[in-house]
Design a protein around this motif. Structure first.
Motif, mmCIF file in Angstrom:
data_model
loop_
_atom_site.group_PDB
_atom_site.id
_atom_site.type_symbol
_atom_site.label_atom_id
_atom_site.label_comp_id
_atom_site.label_asym_id
_atom_site.label_seq_id
_atom_site.Cartn_x
_atom_site.Cartn_y
_atom_site.Cartn_z
ATOM 1 N N UNK A 1 -3.527 38.748 -68.660
ATOM 2 C CA UNK A 1 -4.959 38.848 -68.907
ATOM 3 C C UNK A 1 -5.639 37.896 -67.935
ATOM 4 N N UNK A 2 -6.636 38.378 -67.226
ATOM 5 C CA UNK A 2 -7.340 37.543 -66.254
ATOM 6 C C UNK A 2 -8.574 36.924 -66.892
ATOM 7 N N UNK A 3 -8.623 35.603 -66.881
ATOM 8 C CA UNK A 3 -9.758 34.881 -67.449
ATOM 9 C C UNK A 3 -10.968 34.994 -66.523
ATOM 10 N N UNK A 4 -12.116 34.555 -67.015
ATOM 11 C CA UNK A 4 -13.356 34.670 -66.245
ATOM 12 C C UNK A 4 -13.291 33.910 -64.931
ATOM 13 N N UNK A 5 -12.507 32.827 -64.872
ATOM 14 C CA UNK A 5 -12.414 32.044 -63.636
ATOM 15 C C UNK A 5 -11.331 32.569 -62.702
ATOM 16 N N UNK A 6 -10.730 33.709 -63.022
ATOM 17 C CA UNK A 6 -9.728 34.326 -62.157
ATOM 18 C C UNK A 6 -8.300 33.928 -62.458
ATOM 19 N N UNK A 7 -8.080 33.060 -63.431
ATOM 20 C CA UNK A 7 -6.725 32.623 -63.768
ATOM 21 C C UNK A 7 -6.000 33.700 -64.559
ATOM 22 N N UNK A 8 -4.792 34.055 -64.135
ATOM 23 C CA UNK A 8 -3.979 35.037 -64.849
ATOM 24 C C UNK A 8 -3.213 34.357 -65.978
ATOM 25 N N UNK A 9 -3.371 34.873 -67.178
ATOM 26 C CA UNK A 9 -2.757 34.313 -68.375
ATOM 27 C C UNK A 9 -1.603 35.197 -68.837
ATOM 28 N N UNK A 10 -0.475 34.570 -69.125
ATOM 29 C CA UNK A 10 0.694 35.289 -69.615
ATOM 30 C C UNK A 10 0.561 35.485 -71.119
ATOM 31 N N UNK A 11 0.689 36.736 -71.575
ATOM 32 C CA UNK A 11 0.439 37.086 -72.978
ATOM 33 C C UNK A 11 1.607 37.894 -73.520
ATOM 34 N N UNK A 12 2.001 37.602 -74.756
ATOM 35 C CA UNK A 12 2.992 38.402 -75.472
ATOM 36 C C UNK A 12 2.380 38.885 -76.785
ATOM 37 N N UNK A 13 2.646 40.151 -77.128
ATOM 38 C CA UNK A 13 2.115 40.766 -78.336
ATOM 39 C C UNK A 13 3.265 41.195 -79.228
ATOM 40 N N UNK A 14 3.163 40.891 -80.505
ATOM 41 C CA UNK A 14 4.147 41.308 -81.501
ATOM 42 C C UNK A 14 3.435 42.217 -82.489
ATOM 43 N N UNK A 15 3.917 43.456 -82.614
ATOM 44 C CA UNK A 15 3.288 44.437 -83.485
ATOM 45 C C UNK A 15 3.893 44.402 -84.889
ATOM 46 N N UNK A 16 3.115 44.805 -85.911
ATOM 47 C CA UNK A 16 3.658 44.898 -87.266
ATOM 48 C C UNK A 16 4.708 46.002 -87.352
ATOM 49 N N UNK A 17 5.641 45.845 -88.273
ATOM 50 C CA UNK A 17 6.754 46.806 -88.355
ATOM 51 C C UNK A 17 6.976 47.342 -89.760
#
Length: 369
Positions: free
Chosen positions: A58-74
């Motif tokens: 995800x790219x923040x407003x200042x251009x920094x790329x953020x590493x993101x992990x998503x865990x879905x319900x099961x």
């Protein structure tokens, strides 16, 4: 390259101080090992190695790329809208976890494990700018306001239009406050609940705000170097870090934990997170963290269910900081874990998980929030 004389003097002073402290701390560490008899309940715990359903940037407003992990319900929850091609629950909030300074998303290891096993919550984890697997800011110092904007970007990109619960530890809690300051509109509908762990509404009184201990100890003499060029401070702090593994371990144990004999594997895990944060990142955060003052921003949380958790032996953001937050949020619940230090969610996961699950049950649709 020839190192300027002033930087060399600071480097030598830091190195000598670290070496002098190391001998005493090494003896203490040996005593800790003997007192535990070699037993470690987390010796085989897969720290930093939990599964996710999606990894993205995800790219923040200042251009920094953020590493993101998503865990879905099961657990078979009926899903009826989508973000990024993934269907989401119609009403249940997505829980967004925001870690502290010189740590990473692995700070919430036990909470992630517990909630994944339950399978009824959608979770988003990300590494803050300059931490973990996220990119660093291209230039200049890090600002807490920018951390609030980064959190907004993660919310916008990973939660659709659905409700969210924000869980912030230490600097992560400060990022939540910065979000409230800059985007109060989110707290009038989107944010269903807030959990603040081991954090502060203002550190002007001297809290160490989660700095690795060597950096905190030498922050004052290093600040002039930060002002004239953050990169100069990198080798200085790195040399101090390398002075003694025993020193790093024992300082982490002393300032991160509150109990008399925490798991060696757990202490080492936190120390590794500290060590992976570059010295340049440490230097570029020092000044802005020292100016954190966001009690007025808490006004945006007055009508939002809020849980505040703190370790009774937290020496980085002591309990009175959490008590002061609750004074600004009279309807907030305060949970103090008596024998815990700053990384309360790691040191006493059972107590934290119980409080978190009860809070989530309360703020979920049908709860009594």
């Amino acid at each position: 390259m020839r190192i300027p004389r002033r930087a060399g003097i600071v480097s030598a002073a830091v190195g000598l101080a670290a070496a002098g402290l190391a001998a005493g701390y090494a003896a203490q560490r040996a005593w800790v090992r003997r007192s535990r008899g070699g037993a470690d309940p987390y010796a085989d715990e897969p720290f930093g190695d939990l599964p996710s359903d999606e990894v993205r940037l995800v790219t923040a407003a200042d251009g920094t790329d953020l590493y993101v992990e998503v865990v879905e319900p099961t657990d078979g929850i009926e899903l009826d809208f989508a973000v990024g091609g993934v269907a989401l629950p119609p009403a249940d909030p997505t829980i967004v976890f925001v870690h502290g300074f010189c740590l990473d998303m692995g700070t919430f290891h036990f909470q992630r494990r517990t909630l994944t096993r339950r399978g009824d919550h959608r979770m988003v984890f990300y590494d803050q700018p300059g931490h973990g697997r996220s990119k660093s800011l291209a230039s200049g110092e890090y600002r807490l306001s920018a951390l609030g904007d980064a959190l907004r970007a993660v919310i916008d990109e990973t939660t659709g239009d659905g409700p969210v619960v924000l869980v912030g530890h230490s600097m992560g809690g400060m990022a939540v406050m910065a979000l409230a300051e800059r985007h109060p509109d989110l707290f009038t509908g989107r944010v269903a609940g807030v959990v603040l762990m081991s954090t502060s509404g203002s550190v002007l009184g001297g809290a160490r705000i989660g700095l690795p201990t060597l950096a905190a100890r030498f922050a004052r003499p290093l600040l002039p170097l930060v002002h004239h060029g953050a990169r100069l401070t990198g080798p200085v702090i790195d040399q101090a870090r390398r002075a003694s593994a025993d020193l790093a371990y024992l300082l982490t144990r002393r300032y991160g934990f509150g109990g008399p004999a925490p798991s060696p594997a757990l202490v080492s895990y936190v120390e590794r997170m500290n060590a992976r944060t570059s010295a340049e990142t440490v230097a570029r955060y020092l000044r802005t963290l020292g100016t954190h003052a966001r009690h007025p921003a808490l006004a945006a949380l007055r009508d939002v269910p809020t849980l505040v958790i703190v370790g009774g032996r937290d020496v980085i953001t002591p309990p009175e900081h959490s008590e002061e937050i609750v004074q600004h949020l009279p309807d907030a619940a305060l949970v103090t874990v008596p024998d815990s230090g700053h990384v309360v969610m790691l040191e006493h996961p059972d107590e934290v998980d119980a409080a978190l699950l009860a809070f989530l049950d309360r703020v979920m649709p049908g709860g009594d929030a």
